[in-house]
Design an enzyme around this catalytic site. Structure first.
Site, short mmCIF file in Angstrom:
data_model
loop_
_atom_site.label_atom_id
_atom_site.label_comp_id
_atom_site.label_asym_id
_atom_site.label_seq_id
_atom_site.Cartn_x
_atom_site.Cartn_y
_atom_site.Cartn_z
CG HIS A 44 -1.92 1.09 1.26
ND1 HIS A 44 -3.26 0.90 1.00
CD2 HIS A 44 -1.78 2.41 1.53
CE1 HIS A 44 -3.89 2.06 1.09
NE2 HIS A 44 -3.03 2.99 1.43
CD GLU A 45 1.83 3.74 3.59
OE1 GLU A 45 2.24 4.82 3.08
OE2 GLU A 45 0.71 3.63 4.11
#
Length: 647
Positions: free
Chosen positions: A425-426
């Site tokens: 996600h990051e």
């Protein structure tokens, strides 16, 4: 009578009351042992009395064989008390066997008698006195309601000057005229000039409005009356107007001086806007303020400075020329202003050699003076917690992260699958930010939880831009959706981790369409008028000035912007799938990656400094995979260069 004397008086009364009770018990017990003379004679004849003590005042005390004691009274100063007993019928033989003792009465018993007589009167008088004092104090307290509660600071020893105010150069220049007028009013009066009677300081909370007002007083060296707008109004009708009159009377007596009213919107809101339109106490107080401000003469030399962050709700009569006829705006400081504020707040604090205030100023866009002061204080606390002798750049970095997102939550237990999802996600956020042309550079990526965020992607703008283009907002929306796009691309499914991402991008997209005219189909128009109640001071809704068909087009345009940005994020990640996997694997291994290492993973060479000494907190893209609340703290770049606050 002060409080201490009053307490001593109360204690004395309590002791006297206890003594009165003791003496009363003693007298009661003594009176119960009294007998008649005839009874005493009978007991003597019966042989039950062993000793008799007779005093000069005629009090006779008889001691019986069983050590019981009885008292009686015979004529005082009798020549022969024994003969008196004989005349009353006492047997001579029995009297000869009794031991007689003649004594003089003690002065102590005389004083005890007097105290027992007058002590009740003293107690009654004392209680009446206390009640009168209490009633008088209540009257004084009631009368003091109408007195002003402003704090006066003399200008003899100023504690704040213009040197203590940074990041507001234009505002200081505006107020220097006020200082010059207070120092040398004749120079203005000779030319027929009239200094503004009132100066209204307008700005966001924490921009230094109160500090700037104190600096004006310190520079001019005149008395400074400080009061809050809420201190005028009480529960009693007419108290606010009375306090206004008293405040202005005090100011005239100490002329030249400055009256500073903080948060004037508490009493200065537009009249007639109350619920039901009633004439309440606040409006009466405002009316008195208007009268007092308009009644000043040109030679009064009293200047009123007020501060508020809601100038739009103030009464128009308060803002007209002759009252608050000058408005000084304190905006959020720019990069140079933040650096100047940092220099003010680090005075007297030991700094390490690696501290670069210019980098810190660049790392804190949107911060006001109060935020910067809190940042410096947090950095000092971090250094003290580590038993260090000076504050290093790393302490400022940690303090910056704590201020924006909160402390690290390294104790949080997550599964390997969840950790892998947060890493992708990051990584999706970081890669889309890096690849799109109109976004800010990535400075740090971490999957360490902070506050409500499961991970954070830090980006820092190159400058304090006040305007944003449509291309920039399109790219920002795409970067904010990069985390969700990475989840779909890698795992074939999406989570609720991007809930805050979706909320923010929807808000930005709708603002682009309805407020900024960035829709090609609807054109440069504004849709909807904000509706608010001045009395409540908050926006409570939006008045729709468009048809249902236009509302449908607005929804379609918002959907089109978000969907196009999401597809663009997916396209960027597909083209850089190898870099996405490499970055996610590296994050799972080390948890935190700086800019230099990020560029190495991206296959690029750093063109600037190797690793920025600060970890900027201007904008944060954080994953929202929270195992407890299942919420997201993703924050897309704030529009128009403002600093976001973590949700």
């Amino acid at each position: 009578m002060n409080n201490r004397s009053r307490n001593v008086f109360v204690y004395v009364l309590i002791i006297a009351a206890i003594a009165a009770i003791v003496f009363g018990v003693r007298n009661n017990s003594t009176s119960s042992r009294e007998i008649s003379v005839s009874r005493l004679v009978s007991d003597i004849n019966a042989g039950r009395v062993s000793a008799i003590s007779i005093s000069d005042d005629g009090e006779l005390t008889a001691t019986y064989d069983n050590n019981d004691i009885r008292t009686t009274q015979i004529p005082a100063n009798a020549d022969d008390p024994v003969a008196v007993l004989q005349s009353l019928g006492a047997n001579q033989d029995r009297l000869n066997k009794i031991e007689f003792e003649f004594t003089r009465p003690s002065n102590l018993f005389n004083w005890i008698g007097l105290i027992g007589t007058f002590l009740p009167l003293l107690l009654i008088g004392g209680f009446i006195y206390l009640m009168l004092r209490q009633a008088q104090g209540s009257n004084n307290q009631a009368m003091s309601f109408g007195k002003s509660r402003a704090r006066m600071f003399t200008g003899d020893q100023p504690t704040v000057t213009f040197d203590d105010v940074a990041g507001a150069d234009e505002a200081k220049e505006e107020l220097r005229e006020v200082v010059e007028f207070l120092k040398d009013p004749e120079r203005f009066i000779q030319l027929g000039a009239r200094i503004p009677k009132g100066v209204l300081l307008v700005g966001h909370p924490g921009t230094g409005k109160t500090l700037l007002a104190k600096a004006v007083s310190g520079e001019a060296g005149v008395p400074f009356f400080s009061i809050s707008g809420s201190e005028f109004v009480e529960m009693f009708v007419g108290v606010g107007a009375s306090r206004v009159r008293d405040l202005f009377d005090q100011a005239k007596r100490h002329s030249p001086c400055i009256i500073f009213v903080d948060e004037i919107d508490a009493v200065g809101r537009q009249r007639g806007a109350g619920l039901g339109g009633s004439h309440d106490e606040r409006e009466q107080t405002l009316n008195q303020i208007l009268v007092e401000m308009d009644g000043f003469d040109t030679d009064t030399n009293v200047i009123i400075i007020a501060a508020t962050n809601r100038p739009d709700i103030l009464d128009p009569a308060l803002l007209r020329p002759g009252r608050f006829d000058r408005r000084v705006v304190l905006d959020r400081p720019d990069m140079r202003g933040r650096e100047a504020i940092l220099k003010v707040h680090v005075r007297g604090k030991p700094l390490a050699s690696d501290v670069d205030l210019s980098v810190l100023a660049k790392s804190t866009p949107g911060f006001v003076g109060a935020d910067i002061e809190n940042l410096v204080n947090e950095a000092a606390i971090v250094a003290a917690r580590k038993n260090k002798k000076s504050i290093s750049m790393r302490d400022f970095e940690e303090a910056l992260e704590r201020v924006v997102l909160g402390p690290e939550r390294r104790s949080r237990i997550i599964t390997e699958e969840e950790k892998r999802l947060i890493a992708y996600h990051e990584a999706g956020h970081a890669i889309v930010f890096h690849k799109l042309p109109h976004t800010d550079p990535v400075r740090k990526v971490t999957i360490v939880a902070r506050g409500m965020a499961g991970g954070v992607t830090w980006v820092m703008p190159e400058n304090d831009g006040a305007l944003g283009t449509s291309k920039r907002y399109f790219d920002q929306i795409a970067a904010a959706l990069g985390g969700r796009a990475a989840e779909e691309l890698v795992f074939g499914d999406v989570t609720n981790g991007a809930s805050s991402d979706l909320e923010n991008v929807t808000r930005i997209a709708r603002t682009m369409v309805t407020r900024w005219g960035m829709s090609a189909k609807l054109g440069p128009r504004v849709f909807g008028q904000k509706e608010e109640l001045i009395f409540l001071g908050r926006e409570i809704g939006e008045q729709r000035d468009y048809s249902e068909s236009v509302a449908e087009i607005i929804d379609q345009e918002v959907h089109e912007i978000v969907s196009t940005a999401y597809q663009r994020a997916l396209e960027v990640l597909r083209e850089n799938r190898d870099k996405l996997d490499a970055l996610a694997e590296r994050l799972m291994e080390v948890e935190t990656i700086g800019r230099e290492e990020f560029l190495e993973v991206m296959g690029e060479r750093p063109t600037g400094p190797s690793e920025p000494p600060s970890e900027p907190a201007a904008q944060a893209e954080s994953s929202a995979k929270d195992s407890e609340k299942q919420t997201d703290s993703d924050m897309p770049p704030a529009p128009l260069g403002t600093a976001p606050s973590p949700a």
